[in-house]
Design an enzyme around this catalytic site. Sequence first.
Site, mmCIF file in Angstrom:
data_model
loop_
_atom_site.group_PDB
_atom_site.id
_atom_site.type_symbol
_atom_site.label_atom_id
_atom_site.label_comp_id
_atom_site.label_asym_id
_atom_site.label_seq_id
_atom_site.Cartn_x
_atom_site.Cartn_y
_atom_site.Cartn_z
ATOM 1 N N TYR A 39 0.818 -1.208 0.000
ATOM 2 C CA TYR A 39 0.000 0.000 0.000
ATOM 3 C C TYR A 39 0.857 1.266 0.000
ATOM 4 O O TYR A 39 0.370 2.339 -0.338
ATOM 5 C CB TYR A 39 -0.917 0.062 1.223
ATOM 6 C CG TYR A 39 -1.846 -1.097 1.428
ATOM 7 C CD1 TYR A 39 -2.015 -2.097 0.475
ATOM 8 C CD2 TYR A 39 -2.563 -1.213 2.610
ATOM 9 C CE1 TYR A 39 -2.868 -3.167 0.704
ATOM 10 C CE2 TYR A 39 -3.421 -2.268 2.836
ATOM 11 C CZ TYR A 39 -3.566 -3.247 1.890
ATOM 12 O OH TYR A 39 -4.414 -4.293 2.120
ATOM 13 N N LYS A 40 2.083 1.160 0.450
ATOM 14 C CA LYS A 40 3.019 2.289 0.508
ATOM 15 C C LYS A 40 2.487 3.464 1.345
ATOM 16 O O LYS A 40 2.700 4.630 1.021
ATOM 17 C CB LYS A 40 3.401 2.761 -0.887
ATOM 18 C CG LYS A 40 4.123 1.708 -1.708
ATOM 19 C CD LYS A 40 4.591 2.265 -3.007
ATOM 20 C CE LYS A 40 5.226 1.304 -3.950
ATOM 21 N NZ LYS A 40 5.786 0.089 -3.538
#
Length: 69
Positions: A39-40
């Site tokens: 998802y960063k």
Amino acid sequence: MEYPLINFGTYKLGEKEIYTSLDNAFSFGYNSIDTASLYKNEKYIGNFLTSNNIPRNEIWITSKLNPRI
């Protein structure tokens, strides 16, 4: 602390959405965050928790690893 039954998901939430969404989630009683390296947004989640002085022992964080690393 027992494992929470309901987690707050953060998939596709960017920096701006993380702050608003987590603020709302915690105000509604959530104490568990679901995220993933894919998802960063883990950095933004950490920044939110730090800036709001939320003690680590009061929340549960589930983070998944990318299987293609």
